[in-house]
Design a protein around this motif. Structure first.
Motif, PDB file in Angstrom:
ATOM      1  N   THR A 191     -19.578 -35.040  70.078  1.00  0.00           N
ATOM      2  CA  THR A 191     -18.481 -35.780  69.923  1.00  0.00           C
ATOM      3  C   THR A 191     -17.274 -34.718  70.210  1.00  0.00           C
ATOM      4  N   GLU A 192     -16.336 -35.362  71.171  1.00  0.00           N
ATOM      5  CA  GLU A 192     -15.185 -34.570  71.397  1.00  0.00           C
ATOM      6  C   GLU A 192     -14.401 -34.384  70.221  1.00  0.00           C
ATOM      7  N   SER A 193     -14.581 -35.064  69.244  1.00  0.00           N
ATOM      8  CA  SER A 193     -13.556 -35.251  68.077  1.00  0.00           C
ATOM      9  C   SER A 193     -14.308 -35.877  66.836  1.00  0.00           C
ATOM     10  N   TYR A 194     -14.029 -35.226  65.621  1.00  0.00           N
ATOM     11  CA  TYR A 194     -14.862 -35.753  64.552  1.00  0.00           C
ATOM     12  C   TYR A 194     -13.960 -35.674  63.233  1.00  0.00           C
ATOM     13  N   PRO A 195     -13.812 -36.598  62.280  1.00  0.00           N
ATOM     14  CA  PRO A 195     -13.138 -36.347  61.288  1.00  0.00           C
ATOM     15  C   PRO A 195     -13.129 -34.660  60.464  1.00  0.00           C
ATOM     16  N   PRO A 196     -11.931 -34.336  60.232  1.00  0.00           N
ATOM     17  CA  PRO A 196     -10.849 -35.088  59.706  1.00  0.00           C
ATOM     18  C   PRO A 196      -9.668 -35.458  60.917  1.00  0.00           C
ATOM     19  N   ASP A 197     -10.073 -35.348  62.102  1.00  0.00           N
ATOM     20  CA  ASP A 197      -9.458 -35.783  63.206  1.00  0.00           C
ATOM     21  C   ASP A 197      -9.247 -37.349  63.004  1.00  0.00           C
TER      22      ASP A 197
ATOM     23  N   THR B 140     -12.754 -27.444  63.283  1.00  0.00           N
ATOM     24  CA  THR B 140     -11.424 -27.796  62.818  1.00  0.00           C
ATOM     25  C   THR B 140     -10.767 -26.352  61.967  1.00  0.00           C
ATOM     26  N   ALA B 141      -9.871 -26.877  61.211  1.00  0.00           N
ATOM     27  CA  ALA B 141      -9.450 -25.727  60.438  1.00  0.00           C
ATOM     28  C   ALA B 141     -10.435 -25.473  59.313  1.00  0.00           C
ATOM     29  N   PRO B 142     -10.554 -24.013  58.613  1.00  0.00           N
ATOM     30  CA  PRO B 142     -11.369 -23.856  57.525  1.00  0.00           C
ATOM     31  C   PRO B 142     -11.285 -24.582  56.461  1.00  0.00           C
ATOM     32  N   ALA B 143      -9.976 -25.120  56.192  1.00  0.00           N
ATOM     33  CA  ALA B 143      -9.672 -25.871  54.969  1.00  0.00           C
ATOM     34  C   ALA B 143     -10.348 -27.213  55.045  1.00  0.00           C
ATOM     35  N   ASP B 144     -10.849 -27.617  56.315  1.00  0.00           N
ATOM     36  CA  ASP B 144     -11.295 -28.889  56.483  1.00  0.00           C
ATOM     37  C   ASP B 144     -12.883 -28.953  56.271  1.00  0.00           C
TER      38      ASP B 144
ATOM     39  N   VAL C 154     -22.659 -29.533  62.902  1.00  0.00           N
ATOM     40  CA  VAL C 154     -22.461 -28.338  63.771  1.00  0.00           C
ATOM     41  C   VAL C 154     -21.267 -28.432  64.151  1.00  0.00           C
ATOM     42  N   ARG C 155     -20.412 -27.275  63.979  1.00  0.00           N
ATOM     43  CA  ARG C 155     -19.230 -27.039  64.492  1.00  0.00           C
ATOM     44  C   ARG C 155     -19.371 -26.139  65.798  1.00  0.00           C
ATOM     45  N   VAL C 156     -18.473 -26.251  66.703  1.00  0.00           N
ATOM     46  CA  VAL C 156     -18.512 -25.325  67.942  1.00  0.00           C
ATOM     47  C   VAL C 156     -17.099 -24.915  67.892  1.00  0.00           C
ATOM     48  N   PRO C 157     -16.943 -23.340  68.272  1.00  0.00           N
ATOM     49  CA  PRO C 157     -15.724 -22.883  68.324  1.00  0.00           C
ATOM     50  C   PRO C 157     -14.583 -23.635  69.326  1.00  0.00           C
ATOM     51  N   SER C 158     -13.555 -23.689  68.991  1.00  0.00           N
ATOM     52  CA  SER C 158     -12.356 -24.581  69.806  1.00  0.00           C
ATOM     53  C   SER C 158     -11.200 -23.975  69.603  1.00  0.00           C
ATOM     54  N   ILE C 159     -10.346 -24.373  70.594  1.00  0.00           N
ATOM     55  CA  ILE C 159      -8.976 -23.990  70.466  1.00  0.00           C
ATOM     56  C   ILE C 159      -8.094 -25.228  70.493  1.00  0.00           C
TER      57      ILE C 159
ATOM     58  N   LEU D 261      -5.318 -28.016  72.166  1.00  0.00           N
ATOM     59  CA  LEU D 261      -4.918 -28.190  73.352  1.00  0.00           C
ATOM     60  C   LEU D 261      -3.378 -27.832  73.357  1.00  0.00           C
ATOM     61  N   PRO D 262      -3.109 -27.011  74.636  1.00  0.00           N
ATOM     62  CA  PRO D 262      -1.467 -26.685  74.744  1.00  0.00           C
ATOM     63  C   PRO D 262      -0.634 -27.716  74.772  1.00  0.00           C
ATOM     64  N   GLY D 263       0.386 -27.808  73.904  1.00  0.00           N
ATOM     65  CA  GLY D 263       1.239 -28.997  73.914  1.00  0.00           C
ATOM     66  C   GLY D 263       0.801 -30.222  73.225  1.00  0.00           C
ATOM     67  N   TYR D 264      -0.578 -29.927  72.438  1.00  0.00           N
ATOM     68  CA  TYR D 264      -0.975 -31.193  71.832  1.00  0.00           C
ATOM     69  C   TYR D 264      -2.000 -30.706  70.725  1.00  0.00           C
ATOM     70  N   PRO D 265      -1.579 -30.063  69.822  1.00  0.00           N
ATOM     71  CA  PRO D 265      -2.270 -29.262  68.792  1.00  0.00           C
ATOM     72  C   PRO D 265      -3.125 -30.064  67.928  1.00  0.00           C
ATOM     73  N   GLN D 266      -2.894 -31.186  67.931  1.00  0.00           N
ATOM     74  CA  GLN D 266      -3.889 -32.041  67.047  1.00  0.00           C
ATOM     75  C   GLN D 266      -5.191 -32.419  67.856  1.00  0.00           C
TER      76      GLN D 266
END
Length: 375
Positions: A7-13, A42-46, A58-63, A65-70
């Motif tokens: 998935t391109e996104s997962y909670p806590p998103d 996501t952030a380590p706190a999550d 399983v989390r994959v390293p990510s950055i 998105l410029p202008g849309y950090p969420q």
């Protein structure tokens, strides 16, 4: 059945892709299957959220998105292939595939595992909004991954038609579920209503991301209507500009869970503004909360809102039509009540359990078809 959900996104998103992927994983686990989720880090706190997930993540390293950090974009990593090799799935589920999902599709193909691709985001519309470019590049990428999948699942008839018009084969309809216990008219809170509308105003609510493609600024004319209070729930890169564009509106920020359900049920009318929705989960949550809905006559809302019965559809990006629709419902309380009652009745059977079982049927059909081909 062993399933890997890429998935391109997962909670806590907080977005439709993340929510649907989580509900899918939860339903598969509840039905005795063995899911694994692969998602951008996501952030380590999550990390606590992953420990509470219904299956391993399983989390994959990510950055960001410029202008849309969420929004986070996965970086190249061998973790996708490694996760598939270790989990040995019967099927791979690609949720909103665009970056990480492309790698998931490639890994599934190398391993000979069938894949189901779930179309969830109007990336072509987003490309026009954010980069001012045509949609051709986005559609070429969409076509590449979805054509390679054994089956593509579209959330609405409008999305299905778009996919088929762009040459994508093997498209089937798979709508989204809604938690009809959480989102319920009984959660209406008079104390909250008095706080939000101390003079007894009609409360018109919007729930969703605050981002350019949502066009929340279209509610400016609604803010000017006498006896109407606009309440906005959500966060995102456009929060400051939305606050400037909607004088007198109350912005509550992002809400989840029981608090979100309480706010939904305390609205009088739900107004959605974005024209690029492949489904629009917040419209369905509003309907479950017993609200009449005003939405653009485009995309997913065309399947959800029945004009003259559960709400009103207006031309996309037409602020005047949106304002007039609110004015009409503000003047007709009996019609608002009838629309809200019909809206609730319409979605009562659209539980995540029913939708999840339908998804398992899609998986089984894909597996049978793949077996028949290789036999």
């Amino acid at each position: 059945m062993r399933v890997v959900i890429v998935t391109e996104s997962y909670p806590p998103d907080l977005n439709g892709v993340a929510h649907c992927a989580h509900q899918t994983a939860r339903h598969l686990a509840a039905r005795g299957h063995t899911p694994l989720v692969v998602a951008p880090a996501t952030a380590p706190a999550d990390a606590e959220d992953d420990r509470l997930a219904p299956c391993p993540v399983v989390r994959v390293p990510s950055i960001p998105l410029p202008g849309y950090p969420q929004v986070r974009v996965a970086l190249p990593s061998r973790r996708v292939t490694a996760a598939l090799e270790e989990h040995r799935p019967d099927i791979v589920h690609l949720a909103g595939p665009f970056v990480l999902g492309v790698r998931g599709m490639a890994a599934a193909a190398r391993l000979g595992v069938p894949a189901v691709a779930v179309y969830q985001t109007d990336l072509a519309g987003y490309a026009r909004t954010y980069v001012g470019a045509g949609s051709g590049t986005a559609w070429r990428r969409i076509r590449r991954v979805h054509t390679a999948a054994d089956r593509t699942l579209a959330p609405s008839r409008s999305a299905q038609a778009d996919l088929e018009a762009h040459g994508i084969p093997r498209v089937r309809l798979w709508p989204r579920g809604v938690d009809t216990d959480r989102f319920h008219p009984a959660r209406r809170d008079q104390v909250l209503r008095r706080r939000l509308a101390p003079d007894g105003e009609l409360i018109v609510g919007y729930v969703g991301r605050l981002a350019p493609e949502k066009h929340v600024e279209l509610l400016a004319g609604v803010c000017a209507l006498p006896g109407v209070k606009v309440v906005v729930v959500g966060d995102g890169p456009s929060r400051a500009s939305v606050a400037d564009a909607l004088p007198g509106a109350t912005l509550l920020g992002a809400l989840t869970g029981a608090e979100l359900a309480r706010v939904f049920a305390s609205f009088d009318v739900f107004a959605h503004t974005g024209p690029f929705e492949t489904f629009c989960q917040t419209v369905q949550e509003a309907m479950a909360s017993g609200l009449p809905v005003i939405a653009p006559a485009a995309g997913g809302p065309l399947d959800l809102v029945e004009p003259g019965r559960t709400g009103l559809l207006v031309p996309p990006l037409d602020a005047d039509a949106l304002r007039e629709a609110v004015r009409l419902l503000a003047a007709r309380p009996a019609r608002r009540a009838a629309y809200g009652t019909a809206a609730r009745a319409t979605v009562e059977g659209r539980t995540w359990q029913a939708v999840g079982d339908s998804l398992i049927t899609h998986y089984a059909e894909v597996l049978r078809a793949r077996t028949a081909v290789t036999a």
